[in-house]
Design an enzyme around this catalytic site. Structure first.
Site, PDB file in Angstrom:
ATOM      1  N   ASP A  38       0.799  -1.227   0.000  1.00  0.00           N
ATOM      2  CA  ASP A  38       0.000   0.000   0.000  1.00  0.00           C
ATOM      3  C   ASP A  38       0.835   1.283   0.000  1.00  0.00           C
ATOM      4  O   ASP A  38       0.291   2.376   0.059  1.00  0.00           O
ATOM      5  CB  ASP A  38      -0.906   0.020   1.251  1.00  0.00           C
ATOM      6  CG  ASP A  38      -2.083  -0.912   1.095  1.00  0.00           C
ATOM      7  OD1 ASP A  38      -2.388  -1.285  -0.060  1.00  0.00           O
ATOM      8  OD2 ASP A  38      -2.686  -1.277   2.118  1.00  0.00           O
ATOM      9  N   HIS A 242      27.504   5.011 -11.062  1.00  0.00           N
ATOM     10  CA  HIS A 242      26.182   5.194 -10.454  1.00  0.00           C
ATOM     11  C   HIS A 242      26.083   4.484  -9.111  1.00  0.00           C
ATOM     12  O   HIS A 242      25.084   3.825  -8.821  1.00  0.00           O
ATOM     13  CB  HIS A 242      25.080   4.735 -11.416  1.00  0.00           C
ATOM     14  CG  HIS A 242      24.939   5.645 -12.591  1.00  0.00           C
ATOM     15  ND1 HIS A 242      24.375   5.267 -13.771  1.00  0.00           N
ATOM     16  CD2 HIS A 242      25.310   6.932 -12.766  1.00  0.00           C
ATOM     17  CE1 HIS A 242      24.403   6.284 -14.621  1.00  0.00           C
ATOM     18  NE2 HIS A 242      24.966   7.308 -14.038  1.00  0.00           N
ATOM     19  N   ASP A 259      27.902  13.111  -5.557  1.00  0.00           N
ATOM     20  CA  ASP A 259      27.116  13.669  -6.662  1.00  0.00           C
ATOM     21  C   ASP A 259      25.702  13.822  -6.132  1.00  0.00           C
ATOM     22  O   ASP A 259      25.018  12.827  -5.907  1.00  0.00           O
ATOM     23  CB  ASP A 259      27.182  12.714  -7.866  1.00  0.00           C
ATOM     24  CG  ASP A 259      26.524  13.292  -9.108  1.00  0.00           C
ATOM     25  OD1 ASP A 259      25.748  14.255  -8.990  1.00  0.00           O
ATOM     26  OD2 ASP A 259      26.794  12.752 -10.210  1.00  0.00           O
ATOM     27  N   ASP A 270      22.586  19.805  -9.921  1.00  0.00           N
ATOM     28  CA  ASP A 270      23.365  18.579 -10.168  1.00  0.00           C
ATOM     29  C   ASP A 270      24.843  18.912  -9.979  1.00  0.00           C
ATOM     30  O   ASP A 270      25.455  19.531 -10.856  1.00  0.00           O
ATOM     31  CB  ASP A 270      23.072  18.090 -11.596  1.00  0.00           C
ATOM     32  CG  ASP A 270      23.776  16.769 -11.914  1.00  0.00           C
ATOM     33  OD1 ASP A 270      24.360  16.156 -10.997  1.00  0.00           O
ATOM     34  OD2 ASP A 270      23.736  16.375 -13.097  1.00  0.00           O
ATOM     35  N   HIS A 349      32.595   8.816 -19.738  1.00  0.00           N
ATOM     36  CA  HIS A 349      31.298   9.450 -19.984  1.00  0.00           C
ATOM     37  C   HIS A 349      31.519  10.762 -20.725  1.00  0.00           C
ATOM     38  O   HIS A 349      32.652  11.134 -21.020  1.00  0.00           O
ATOM     39  CB  HIS A 349      30.532   9.658 -18.670  1.00  0.00           C
ATOM     40  CG  HIS A 349      31.262  10.459 -17.625  1.00  0.00           C
ATOM     41  ND1 HIS A 349      31.449  11.816 -17.719  1.00  0.00           N
ATOM     42  CD2 HIS A 349      31.856  10.079 -16.464  1.00  0.00           C
ATOM     43  CE1 HIS A 349      32.106  12.239 -16.655  1.00  0.00           C
ATOM     44  NE2 HIS A 349      32.380  11.201 -15.876  1.00  0.00           N
ATOM     45  N   HIS A 353      25.392  17.294 -19.754  1.00  0.00           N
ATOM     46  CA  HIS A 353      24.055  17.091 -20.309  1.00  0.00           C
ATOM     47  C   HIS A 353      23.235  18.347 -20.054  1.00  0.00           C
ATOM     48  O   HIS A 353      23.580  19.162 -19.191  1.00  0.00           O
ATOM     49  CB  HIS A 353      23.389  15.865 -19.663  1.00  0.00           C
ATOM     50  CG  HIS A 353      23.489  15.853 -18.153  1.00  0.00           C
ATOM     51  ND1 HIS A 353      22.611  16.524 -17.352  1.00  0.00           N
ATOM     52  CD2 HIS A 353      24.406  15.299 -17.311  1.00  0.00           C
ATOM     53  CE1 HIS A 353      22.953  16.364 -16.077  1.00  0.00           C
ATOM     54  NE2 HIS A 353      24.060  15.623 -16.017  1.00  0.00           N
ATOM     55  N   HIS A 360      18.634  14.813 -16.401  1.00  0.00           N
ATOM     56  CA  HIS A 360      19.106  14.685 -17.789  1.00  0.00           C
ATOM     57  C   HIS A 360      17.983  15.280 -18.609  1.00  0.00           C
ATOM     58  O   HIS A 360      17.021  14.600 -18.965  1.00  0.00           O
ATOM     59  CB  HIS A 360      19.381  13.228 -18.156  1.00  0.00           C
ATOM     60  CG  HIS A 360      20.590  12.686 -17.439  1.00  0.00           C
ATOM     61  ND1 HIS A 360      21.006  11.398 -17.562  1.00  0.00           N
ATOM     62  CD2 HIS A 360      21.487  13.284 -16.616  1.00  0.00           C
ATOM     63  CE1 HIS A 360      22.101  11.214 -16.824  1.00  0.00           C
ATOM     64  NE2 HIS A 360      22.405  12.345 -16.234  1.00  0.00           N
ATOM     65  N   GLU A 383      31.089  18.338 -16.318  1.00  0.00           N
ATOM     66  CA  GLU A 383      31.452  17.346 -15.302  1.00  0.00           C
ATOM     67  C   GLU A 383      32.488  16.325 -15.761  1.00  0.00           C
ATOM     68  O   GLU A 383      32.212  15.128 -15.811  1.00  0.00           O
ATOM     69  CB  GLU A 383      30.201  16.625 -14.808  1.00  0.00           C
ATOM     70  CG  GLU A 383      29.280  16.075 -15.905  1.00  0.00           C
ATOM     71  CD  GLU A 383      28.081  15.314 -15.325  1.00  0.00           C
ATOM     72  OE1 GLU A 383      28.316  14.439 -14.483  1.00  0.00           O
ATOM     73  OE2 GLU A 383      26.942  15.602 -15.702  1.00  0.00           O
ATOM     74  N   TYR A 387      38.665   8.203 -13.537  1.00  0.00           N
ATOM     75  CA  TYR A 387      38.382   7.068 -12.651  1.00  0.00           C
ATOM     76  C   TYR A 387      39.408   5.986 -12.954  1.00  0.00           C
ATOM     77  O   TYR A 387      39.443   5.458 -14.066  1.00  0.00           O
ATOM     78  CB  TYR A 387      36.963   6.538 -12.908  1.00  0.00           C
ATOM     79  CG  TYR A 387      35.946   7.656 -13.020  1.00  0.00           C
ATOM     80  CD1 TYR A 387      35.308   8.169 -11.895  1.00  0.00           C
ATOM     81  CD2 TYR A 387      35.664   8.244 -14.275  1.00  0.00           C
ATOM     82  CE1 TYR A 387      34.406   9.220 -11.999  1.00  0.00           C
ATOM     83  CE2 TYR A 387      34.769   9.295 -14.386  1.00  0.00           C
ATOM     84  CZ  TYR A 387      34.135   9.783 -13.246  1.00  0.00           C
ATOM     85  OH  TYR A 387      33.251  10.824 -13.362  1.00  0.00           O
ATOM     86  N   ARG A 405      35.495  13.349  -9.889  1.00  0.00           N
ATOM     87  CA  ARG A 405      34.652  14.094 -10.843  1.00  0.00           C
ATOM     88  C   ARG A 405      34.355  15.442 -10.208  1.00  0.00           C
ATOM     89  O   ARG A 405      34.201  15.531  -8.986  1.00  0.00           O
ATOM     90  CB  ARG A 405      33.340  13.335 -11.139  1.00  0.00           C
ATOM     91  CG  ARG A 405      32.394  14.113 -12.049  1.00  0.00           C
ATOM     92  CD  ARG A 405      31.240  13.285 -12.645  1.00  0.00           C
ATOM     93  NE  ARG A 405      30.288  12.792 -11.681  1.00  0.00           N
ATOM     94  CZ  ARG A 405      30.196  11.555 -11.255  1.00  0.00           C
ATOM     95  NH1 ARG A 405      31.030  10.624 -11.737  1.00  0.00           N
ATOM     96  NH2 ARG A 405      29.284  11.195 -10.362  1.00  0.00           N
ATOM     97  N   GLU A 407      31.701  18.640 -10.917  1.00  0.00           N
ATOM     98  CA  GLU A 407      30.534  18.971 -11.747  1.00  0.00           C
ATOM     99  C   GLU A 407      29.881  20.262 -11.272  1.00  0.00           C
ATOM    100  O   GLU A 407      29.564  20.404 -10.093  1.00  0.00           O
ATOM    101  CB  GLU A 407      29.509  17.829 -11.662  1.00  0.00           C
ATOM    102  CG  GLU A 407      28.188  18.136 -12.356  1.00  0.00           C
ATOM    103  CD  GLU A 407      27.220  16.952 -12.367  1.00  0.00           C
ATOM    104  OE1 GLU A 407      27.252  16.131 -11.428  1.00  0.00           O
ATOM    105  OE2 GLU A 407      26.433  16.868 -13.333  1.00  0.00           O
TER     106      GLU A 407
HETATM  107  N1  GLY Z   1      23.827  13.028 -11.349  1.00  0.00           N
HETATM  108  C1  GLY Z   1      23.675  12.512 -12.636  1.00  0.00           C
HETATM  109  C2  GLY Z   1      24.654  13.078 -13.551  1.00  0.00           C
HETATM  110  O1  GLY Z   1      25.578  13.736 -13.115  1.00  0.00           O
HETATM  111  O2  GLY Z   1      24.538  12.958 -14.729  1.00  0.00           O
HETATM  112 MN    MN Z   2      25.259  15.510 -14.276  1.00  0.00          MN
HETATM  113 MN    MN Z   3      25.709  14.647 -11.195  1.00  0.00          MN
END
Ligand code: GLY
Ligand code: MN
Ligand code: MN
Length: 438
Positions: A38, A242, A259, A270, A349, A353, A360, A383, A387, A405, A407
């Protein structure tokens, strides 16, 4: 800091101006989603629907009918219901949709199967993003078949289905003044949440405790939800892009990568920061960190109107590859390592974005097959990261398991860009100072 009803109305008008004559747009709300038994996930409105209405309830459908004399905007939504409102809270009802949301005509959602086929009848085009909600996709098929079955009585079914995404997402890509104000504030709250985590951090603190500190700061500042699942990765967990388990203790001598971004009135921040658990960077950590920072600053410097999206990414590849060669982590020539993609072992990566209501965010990256130029009003993340996998035997052991990273969120302006997330430090000396004082 709320978006005005006048603004939502203006957006509906702009979208309708882009629609062909004798067409109809159908935009569904989000749905409640069961978590288990529920219990439900907190409701999050569909971003397209919210962008056009500001209406924050599930089980609703917005219909746009440009040029319709009886009213161009029609909403279907839940009826008012005394008992349900005692259990689950206020509902605007069709009367509230008209009164408070500047909708021309509203009906109970229970009437949608009766009324929508009548609105569809005789229209040439339907604007609808098929493939998001199975139930509504099927309902629309059913309504079309119903109209077809009445063709001998003169009913005419639409002949074209146009994906609504394109015109609507181009609008969402360029942020208006109200959105910019919200995103500035989302950037600031997100940044100050990171500052809290930096101050609290020391060896032995759990990854989830830094997450809790950040989410507490977000909630205390009006953002009950983050814009996405928070990543707190200590040591080699930073190399899992992730990583959201956030379950381990932070170790003396490691870095921690966070992050995290808040969601303010459906707009996302972000931010990623990486810092030493004990407040001091080691030589290797500092070398990698300074390289990522150099790439990040160069990309921010480059982000301005007219620059193509991929040029920003290519700049990050160039600087990171040069640096990795200097540090001895890559051994080929710059051109070879870039063309053969050697850097991808460390930077897998893209540079960033679009950012907006979705973390995103929507909006095309290419137009007619070409990377698009940046324009004022776009918001993007910058960003870059490095790594170094813990099991990468091609590099000296001292480098292994380092993940960094950095960002930030940037708004493209007429003359360059504005960093929306500068309230959290990123220089080595500033971070060490903040942590020492914390
Ligand atoms: N937090 C997701 C990204 O940095 O794309
Ligand atoms: Mn991002
Ligand atoms: Mn991020």
């Amino acid at each position: 800091m709320k978006i005005s009803q006048e603004r939502f109305k203006q957006r509906r008008i702009s979208l309708m101006e882009q629609m062909a004559p004798e067409s109809i747009a159908i935009i569904p709300s989000g749905q409640m989603i069961t978590r288990n038994n529920d219990a439900e996930y907190p409701f999050r409105q569909n971003s397209d629907f919210y962008y056009l209405t500001g209406f924050n309830e599930p089980e609703a459908v917005l219909v746009l009918l440009p040029g319709r004399k009886e009213g161009e905007t029609v909403m279907f939504c839940r009826d008012r219901d005394k008992l349900m409102e005692i259990w689950n809270g206020y509902r605007a009802g069709p009367e509230g949709a008209v009164r408070d949301y500047a909708i021309d005509e509203a009906h109970s959602i229970a009437e949608v199967d009766n009324i929508l086929p009548q609105l569809l009848d005789g229209m040439l085009r339907i604007y609808y993003s098929i493939g998001q909600y199975d139930d509504l996709d099927q309902q629309i098929r059913h309504w079309l078949n119903l109209i077809r079955s009445k063709s001998r009585q003169g009913a005419v079914a639409p002949t074209e289905l146009v994906m609504l995404d394109h015109p609507l997402h181009e609008m969402r890509l360029i942020k208006d003044e109200d959105e910019v104000a919200l995103m500035r504030r989302a950037g600031e709250i997100s940044a100050l949440g990171h500052v809290q985590a930096m101050k609290l951090c020391k060896p032995g603190v759990m990854e989830y405790q830094l997450e809790a500190e950040i989410l507490h700061y977000f909630a205390m500042n009006g953002c009950r939800q983050p814009a996405y699942s928070t990543i707190v990765g200590g040591g080699e967990n930073a190399c899992i892009l992730h990583y959201i388990e956030n379950s381990e203790p932070l170790q003396n001598g490691d870095l921690v990568l966070i992050d995290a971004g808040c969601e303010l009135d459906n707009y996302a921040g972000d931010i990623t920061r990486t810092f030493p658990v004990n407040g001091h960077f080691s030589d290797e950590q500092k070398a990698i960190y300074e390289l990522v920072l150099k790439a990040q600053k160069a990309c921010i410097e480059l982000a301005k109107p007219g620059v193509l999206w991929h040029e920003v990414h290519d700049e990050s590849v160039k600087i990171l590859t040069e640096g990795l060669i200097e540090l001895g982590l890559l051994t080929g020539s710059l051109d070879d390592e870039i063309s053969a993609g050697g850097y991808r072992d460390f930077y897998m990566h893209r540079i960033g974005h679009w950012l907006g209501m979705d973390v995103h965010d929507v909006g095309d990256y290419k137009i007619d097959g070409e990377w698009r130029p940046l324009r004022p009003g776009m918001v993007m993340t910058v960003e870059p990261g490095i790594y170094i996998a813990a099991d990468n035997e091609k590099v000296e052991p001292r480098w292994r398991g380092i993940g960094v990273r950095i960002e930030d969120d940037v708004l493209i302006t007429e003359s360059g860009c504005e960093v929306l997330t500068s309230a959290v430090p990123k220089e080595v000396a500033e971070i060490e100072q903040l942590m020492a004082a914390g």
